[in-house]
Design an enzyme around this catalytic site. Structure first.
Site, short mmCIF file in Angstrom:
data_model
loop_
_atom_site.label_atom_id
_atom_site.label_comp_id
_atom_site.label_asym_id
_atom_site.label_seq_id
_atom_site.Cartn_x
_atom_site.Cartn_y
_atom_site.Cartn_z
CD1 TRP A 99 -1.74 -2.31 2.06
CD2 TRP A 99 -2.73 -1.68 0.16
NE1 TRP A 99 -2.60 -3.31 1.69
CE2 TRP A 99 -3.22 -2.95 0.53
CE3 TRP A 99 -3.20 -1.07 -1.01
CZ2 TRP A 99 -4.16 -3.64 -0.23
CZ3 TRP A 99 -4.14 -1.76 -1.78
CH2 TRP A 99 -4.61 -3.02 -1.39
CG ASP A 166 -2.75 4.08 4.65
OD1 ASP A 166 -3.69 3.93 5.45
OD2 ASP A 166 -2.59 3.36 3.65
CE LYS A 190 -6.95 -2.75 6.19
NZ LYS A 190 -7.08 -4.12 5.70
#
Length: 356
Positions: A99, A166, A190
């Site tokens: 990511w 992030d 999540k």
């Protein structure tokens, strides 16, 4: 049979969140309407989004001068929104996983990107340490937790430039010094809510400094001015996020959540380190994620990988198969994961090892 949900995302949610959301699907705020059909312009839903933003600020100690937004598009959209809004000439990025790499790719569209360090050559099994962030960059971006590879940075970096992070898979698992950051973003699926909403915490003073025109929907100022209501927001995930935030506050906030998360991770890592059959993929304890524990079979037992998955499934354990780029196993220990389920996994590992 009770299920023990170790999926990496979408992932386990608290029963508090699930029950309250289910109730609201049938009758939201005593309106006689389902949450699925309520107008986002109604006073009842406005109260939801206002309270959710206030709880984010309370739990994370967000200071004045920052805005909390609830946006669509996932963290993947933020990979381009961040540089669109904040990158004037050059930004620095740390490459610690899939990511992070995707974020780097998007940022290069908008300006120069200095990748200060990468652990790609080692299949992202560690967090780079010896790197320098240039003083002339607009911001330094990093990914706090790498779900695929099981590495994590659990402290705010000490750099002399603004930070962007992030935090999709470990937000609300540790205290954060928000003042160091220009922006923080996190997909909800999540540690917060069902997929469909992304939290963005953005500093007011960081906005409006780029020369390029920004499409209306991709301009943070648009969403700040409209209180995340410029377009129809993802109503159900935001409502679920509110339930989770309320649950976190009831538990005792971030300090209590971190205490629980550390205990769960310690128990599982200890079981892996003591095992003769299993071995962790991240060997440096400092780099190990407390959210996503990645491990594999030792070479002499690799043929038992699928039999162990089947054995775990027979115990009600789901979602432990590792990402295809790593293989092996991955146990995600997000905030809603109870220690009871972690112990079930540990017992299954020990029983399988004893039998084989």
């Amino acid at each position: 049979m009770k299920k023990h949900n170790f999926y990496a995302g979408p992932s386990i949610l608290s029963q508090y969140t699930i029950k309250n959301t289910a109730d609201a699907v049938l009758n939201f705020a005593d309106t006689g309407l389902s949450l699925l059909e309520i107008s986002h312009r109604s006073k009842e839903f406005q109260a939801v989004i206002d309270k959710a933003a206030a709880l984010v600020k309370e739990l994370l100690n967000v200071p004045e001068g920052y805005h909390v937004l609830f946006l669509g598009g996932g963290a993947s959209l933020q990979f381009c929104m961040v540089p669109f809004n904040l990158l004037k000439t050059k930004a620095a990025y740390l490459d610690t996983g899939t990511w992070a790499n995707k974020a780097i790719k998007e940022a290069k569209i908008f300006g120069e990107v200095d990748v200060v360090a990468s652990s790609k050559d080692a299949n992202y099994t560690f967090i780079p340490k010896d790197y320098t962030v240039p003083a002339d960059v607009d911001y330094f971006h990093y990914t706090t937790n790498n779900t695929i590879y099981g590495t994590e940075i659990r402290r705010d970096p000490d750099v002399k430039v603004p930070l962007v992070a992030d935090m999709s898979s470990d937000i609300f698992s540790r205290e954060i010094d928000i003042r160091k950051y220009d922006a923080i973003y996190a997909g909800a699926q999540k540690n917060l809510a069902p997929a469909g909403v992304t939290i963005v915490i953005v500093k007011e003073d960081a906005l409006g400094h780029v020369d390029r025109p920004i499409p209306t929907m991709l301009d943070y100022r648009t969403h700040v001015s409209k209180g995340s209501m410029f377009n129809t927001p993802p109503v159900l995930p935001i409502y679920s996020a509110l339930q989770t935030l309320e649950y976190y506050k009831q538990l005792g906030g971030i300090p209590e959540l971190e205490k629980r998360d550390l205990a769960k991770a310690k128990a599982l890592y200890n079981a892996i380190d003591e095992s003769k059959m299993f071995v962790g993929t991240v060997t440096n304890p400092e780099d190990r994620s407390i959210m996503n524990v990645c491990f594999v079979m030792r070479p002499e037992y690799q043929e038992l990988e699928k039999p162990f998955i089947d054995f775990a499934t027979s115990r009600g354990i789901v979602g432990i198969k590792g990402h295809r780029s790593v293989g092996g196993f991955r146990a995600s220990l997000y905030n809603a994961m109870p220690m009871e389920s972690v112990q079930v996994l540990i017992d299954a590992m020990k029983d399988f090892e004893k039998a084989n």
